[in-house]
Design an enzyme around this catalytic site. Structure first.
Site, PDB file in Angstrom:
ATOM      1  CG  LEU A   1      -1.978  -1.033   1.342  1.00  0.00           C
ATOM      2  CD1 LEU A   1      -2.636  -0.993   2.707  1.00  0.00           C
ATOM      3  CD2 LEU A   1      -3.015  -0.802   0.267  1.00  0.00           C
ATOM      4  N   GLY A   2       2.011   1.154   0.663  1.00  0.00           N
ATOM      5  CA  GLY A   2       2.874   2.324   0.736  1.00  0.00           C
ATOM      6  C   GLY A   2       4.232   1.933   1.257  1.00  0.00           C
ATOM      7  CD  GLN A   3       8.216  -0.057  -0.984  1.00  0.00           C
ATOM      8  OE1 GLN A   3       7.933   0.423  -2.065  1.00  0.00           O
ATOM      9  NE2 GLN A   3       8.999  -1.095  -0.860  1.00  0.00           N
ATOM     10  N   GLY A   4       7.888   3.736   2.957  1.00  0.00           N
ATOM     11  CA  GLY A   4       8.480   4.968   3.439  1.00  0.00           C
ATOM     12  C   GLY A   4       9.702   4.673   4.260  1.00  0.00           C
ATOM     13  N   GLY A   5      10.199   5.704   4.897  1.00  0.00           N
ATOM     14  CA  GLY A   5      11.400   5.536   5.691  1.00  0.00           C
ATOM     15  C   GLY A   5      11.194   4.528   6.807  1.00  0.00           C
TER      16      GLY A   5
ATOM     17  CB  THR B   1       6.918  -2.148   3.261  1.00  0.00           C
ATOM     18  OG1 THR B   1       8.264  -1.876   2.915  1.00  0.00           O
ATOM     19  CG2 THR B   1       6.096  -2.320   2.017  1.00  0.00           C
ATOM     20  CB  VAL B   2       1.818   0.072   4.848  1.00  0.00           C
ATOM     21  CG1 VAL B   2       0.452  -0.312   5.389  1.00  0.00           C
ATOM     22  CG2 VAL B   2       2.524   0.973   5.834  1.00  0.00           C
TER      23      VAL B   2
ATOM     24  CE  LYS C   1       5.037   1.762  10.758  1.00  0.00           C
ATOM     25  NZ  LYS C   1       4.617   2.986  11.437  1.00  0.00           N
TER      26      LYS C   1
ATOM     27  CG  ASP D   1       6.394  12.843  11.375  1.00  0.00           C
ATOM     28  OD1 ASP D   1       6.491  13.991  10.892  1.00  0.00           O
ATOM     29  OD2 ASP D   1       6.810  11.830  10.784  1.00  0.00           O
TER      30      ASP D   1
END
Ligand SMILES: *[C@@H]1O[C@H](CO)[C@@H](O)[C@H](O)[C@H]1NC(C)=O
Ligand SMILES: *[C@@H]1O[C@H](CO)[C@@H](O)[C@H](O)[C@H]1NC(C)=O
Ligand SMILES: *[C@@H]1O[C@H](CO)[C@@H](O)[C@H](O)[C@H]1NC(C)=O
Ligand SMILES: *[C@@H]1O[C@H](CO)[C@@H](O)[C@H](O)[C@H]1NC(C)=O
Ligand SMILES: *[C@@H]1O[C@H](CO)[C@@H](O)[C@H](O)[C@H]1NC(C)=O
Ligand SMILES: *[C@@H]1O[C@H](CO)[C@@H](O)[C@H](O)[C@H]1NC(C)=O
Ligand SMILES: *[C@@H]1O[C@H](CO)[C@@H](O)[C@H](O)[C@H]1NC(C)=O
Ligand SMILES: *[C@@H]1O[C@H](CO)[C@@H](O)[C@H](O)[C@H]1NC(C)=O
Ligand SMILES: *[C@@H]1O[C@H](CO)[C@@H](O)[C@H](O)[C@H]1NC(C)=O
Length: 708
Positions: free
Chosen positions: A384-388, A391-392, A406, A503
């Site tokens: 669904l998403g990737q970030g620092g 990964t989700v 996650k 954040d």
């Protein structure tokens, strides 16, 4: 069967014999009886492959036999070793972070590297970023938090010259001394739209000085995604000076005919053979004088010739190794799960949870299998998403419930801590505007968190994606803002222990199918003990949303969230990004720009034309004023989240006045002039925000933790 088994057994014996014989006839670099190489890498003591072969845990080298030739890794981790020298250095491979775009899609990966005791050599390595719309940060830990980085821009790929890393297409900066971990984040100002298709990607990496020479052609492709860069790492024994180490005679590492040398800042020491001696100073009799026989002439054992000469024997040998490994691996798998549970803070979590009875009882501990099944073995199509942070994945549980799972990128301890932290924070929260934690799984190498699945993406996506923007009318934006404010107000005051999110940004506000806001991503959040109004922390957050007061003092209070929320309001009012390079220099940071326009009574210049109409201008004005109060430089002058939530809720209920556009400008000016708090004049637009921006203009160098 019996025959095969005895053949295997025989091959195994030959194999062991070969190992022992090789040991006897090669230089005494490894401890006697220990594996002396992993693939092409020679493993000198104090390094070793386990048991007594390595001097301490930090010096463990693992060999992975799945590769041909085998590869050696530092610790149990995934840091591949290239070369180890006995004079205090070793070389490892590191990867690049990347950030790639086409007209509709962003694909990025943030690399992080973690050493536990050793540090990156600051003379031999450099940080490099390449790209035409690129700002890259490298940050991490050296006993305190550090962050540095650089900016690389170009209008036209033809402006770029080969070999020059001075900010046009390529930029470089040195890294501080003593860095033990780093992660590299890359952002762009304009999603590369102005430089596509010539420059689709930004890359950033740490590499040995001479190892990378910039070429303009590197801007064109995505060829660094799989490239690995050598990095030189310093190692020392222990953490004490020679003087102290010598007193502990039993554990002192330097052997006969060697000197002890202090490392630069007395964090550990090395050993060096006396002048005229050569060898491994860490082994008994390792340092040998020149009179000893030249080792190169030592004969190869006939056994090796037998083993290598007979291809059948060699095949059998391989078979033997494979079957041995298979047996061992099966036995290890069940042990591994338990080990991961421990390593991932399972005990810590269990203790924490048992201390807090009476909160949510419904947080479930999932098994590794359940989640593997739910995500179709973490299949790419489920991302669904990737970030620092990780990964989700989208998961479908056995009972057909859809969840978001996650998974962090690498199981390093600081990350594990963040996960436990997130579990602990979310565990206590039950609020309709906070994403709900359903459970976790600690049996895998990286801990996994399971959330309710929120279907409609982030507010960031809706606001900054051209297609979706029209679907967020002002009423919806105001409601989302109000809900977010209520969630934060709840976190700050209503939850049993106050929680600071740290954040808050549009990308962390999710929307469900009814466009109800759900605050997410509590990885950085902090619980504030009730007897303290503020705590000192390592500064974390997202540039553009980050409270300047917190940035300067490292003192975290609830008002830092208020600041970030103020920026969120501005983003919703204007539809503009928080940092935008297309805007003129003094207005690149939204908070600054917004406040300065307000000061000049030019609010209308910046409001999002998609939401502005005669009926809602009153509301927009009020929200703008509130946003400015939220971003005041002094935390104590900002309203509390409770007050903000209250005011927003009040505004939502406000009856709508029709305004004629003609009288709008004049009256608004007066209104703003009269009502505008004086602190804006000396506040946000001057030094503190300006400093944040200026420093990013050339080189981002925040020595955050120390700045006080
Ligand atoms: C070598 O490393 C392993 C794995 O971390 C550890 O269990 C062992 O204790 C280390 N050896 C010594 C002598 O510390
Ligand atoms: C060895 O490498 C392979 C391939 O990357 C990996 O799947 C395996 O887990 C590694 N084995 C060990 C013991 O780390
Ligand atoms: C390791 O370093 C030694 C000494 O600097 C050098 O001779 C050797 O070629 C290096 N090996 C590799 C694989 O880089
Ligand atoms: C952009 O990249 C994605 C993923 O690689 C691909 O599916 C898509 O077709 C690309 N779009 C364009 C316009 O090239
Ligand atoms: C870049 O420069 C070249 C040569 O100066 C020119 O032909 C080209 O149109 C320029 N590209 C852009 C996008 O400005
Ligand atoms: C040694 O110095 C480096 C930087 O010079 C620092 O990061 C590290 O924490 C120091 N080690 C100790 C034990 O003080
Ligand atoms: C830069 O280097 C690349 C290959 O390394 C070459 O193709 C290109 O012509 C060079 N450009 C200039 C301006 O020298
Ligand atoms: C680094 O790159 C190599 C080669 O592409 C890849 O096998 C490895 O998994 C990467 N490591 C990390 C931590 O991403
Ligand atoms: C990078 O590392 C720093 C310090 O270890 C940490 O505060 C920050 O959250 C990390 N950022 C990402 C994106 O992982």
């Amino acid at each position: 069967m019996g025959l095969i088994r005895s053949v295997l057994l025989m091959q195994l014996m030959i194999f062991l014999n070969v190992i022992l014989t090789v040991k006897a006839s090669t230089p005494a670099v490894a401890k006697p009886g220990c594996q002396s190489r992993g693939g092409d890498v020679i493993i000198p003591y104090p390094f070793g492959t386990g048991g007594d072969c390595n001097i301490t845990e930090q010096f463990l080298i693992t060999c992975n036999t799945s590769y041909i030739p085998n590869k050696a890794f530092l610790g149990n981790g995934n840091l591949e070793v290239i070369n180890i020298s006995t004079d205090g250095q070793l070389r490892i491979f590191s990867n690049a972070s990347y950030d790639c775009y086409n007209t509709s899609y962003r694909n990025w990966f943030y690399y992080r590297l973690q050493l536990y005791k050793f540090s990156i050599n600051n003379n031999k390595n450099k940080f490099t970023a390449i790209g035409c719309d690129t700002y890259a940060r490298v940050e991490g830990y050296l006993g305190q938090h550090y962050a540095t980085g650089c900016l690389s821009l170009c209008n036209n790929i033809t402006d770029v010259s080969n070999g020059s890393c001075s900010g046009i297409g390529c930029c470089q900066t040195s890294i501080p001394k003593g860095v033990m971990s780093y992660n590299i984040t890359i952002e762009s100002y304009e999603n590369h739209v102005d430089v596509l298709p010539e420059n689709p990607c930004s890359f950033a990496f740490v590499a040995e000085n001479d190892n990378y020479i910039f070429s303009a052609s590197d801007l064109r492709g995505s060829n660094f995604k799989d490239k690995q860069f050598p990095v030189t790492v310093d190692w020392t024994i222990g953490t004490t000076s020679c003087k102290e180490a010598k007193m502990d005679t039993k554990n002192f590492a330097c052997q006969e005919n060697s000197n002890c040398v202090d490392s630069e800042n007395n964090s550990g020491y090395f050993c060096k053979c006396f002048k005229g001696y050569e060898g491994n100073p860490y082994l008994p009799n390792g340092c040998q004088g020149c009179s000893l026989p030249n080792r190169d002439k030592s004969k190869r054992s006939p056994l090796i010739d037998i083993a290598l000469g007979s291809s059948i024997g060699f095949l059998g040998l391989l078979l033997g190794i494979v079957s041995l490994c298979w047996m061992l691996r099966q036995r290890q798998i069940s042990k591994l799960k338990d080990a991961y549970f421990l390593q991932n803070g399972g005990i810590l979590l269990r203790e924490e949870l048992s201390k807090r009875q009476g909160y949510r009882e419904d947080v479930k501990v999932f098994t590794a299998e359940e989640l593997e099944k739910a995500t179709n073995n973490y299949h790419e199509s489920r991302i669904l998403g990737q970030g620092g942070q990780g990964t989700v994945y989208k998961g479908i549980l056995a009972d057909n419930r859809i969840v978001a799972i996650k998974k962090s990128i690498i199981g390093d301890p600081s990350q594990v801590e963040q996960f436990i932290n997130e579990i602990m924070v979310l565990y206590q929260i039950n609020h309709k505007n906070v994403v709900k934690l359903l459970g976790c799984c600690l049996e895998t190498q990286v801990p996994l968190l399971v959330y309710e699945y929120i279907t409609n993406g982030t507010v960031f996506h809706h606001l900054h994606n051209d297609d979706a923007a029209s679907h967020l009318p002002w009423e919806t934006r105001l409601r989302i803002a109000t809900e977010t404010a209520e969630a934060l107000s709840y976190l700050h005051s209503a939850a049993s222990i106050p929680i600071i999110h740290r954040d808050i940004k549009l990308a962390n506000i999710l929307l469900d199918e009814n466009h109800t806001a759900k605050v997410s991503d509590f990885g950085a959040s902090r619980l504030i003990p009730s007897d303290q109004a503020q705590i000192t922390t390592i500064v974390q957050g997202t540039f553009g949303y980050l409270d300047p007061e917190y940035m300067l003092t490292s003192l975290l209070t609830e008002k830092s969230d208020v600041y970030s929320f103020g920026v969120v309001l501005m983003e919703m009012l204007t539809g503009q990004k928080v940092v935008c390079f297309k805007r003129s220099e003094e207005s690149r940071v939204l908070a600054m720009y917004f406040v300065s326009l307000m000061k000049e009574n030019r609010l209308l210049d910046i409001l999002d034309p998609r939401v502005l109409n005669d009926e809602n201008v009153e509301q927009l004005k009020e929200v703008a004023t509130l946003a400015c109060r939220c971003v005041r430089v002094k935390g104590e002058e900002r309203p509390t989240m409770k007050e903000v939530a209250h005011e927003l809720a009040g505004l939502q209920a406000l009856p709508k006045h029709p305004w004629s556009k003609n009288n709008l400008a004049g009256e608004e000016s007066e209104y703003l002039l009269g009502k505008f708090p004086s602190t804006y004049n000396d506040g946000v637009t001057s030094s503190s925000m300006g400093m944040g921006y200026d420093s990013i203009n050339n080189k981002i160098t925040f020595e955050l933790e120390g700045a006080r």
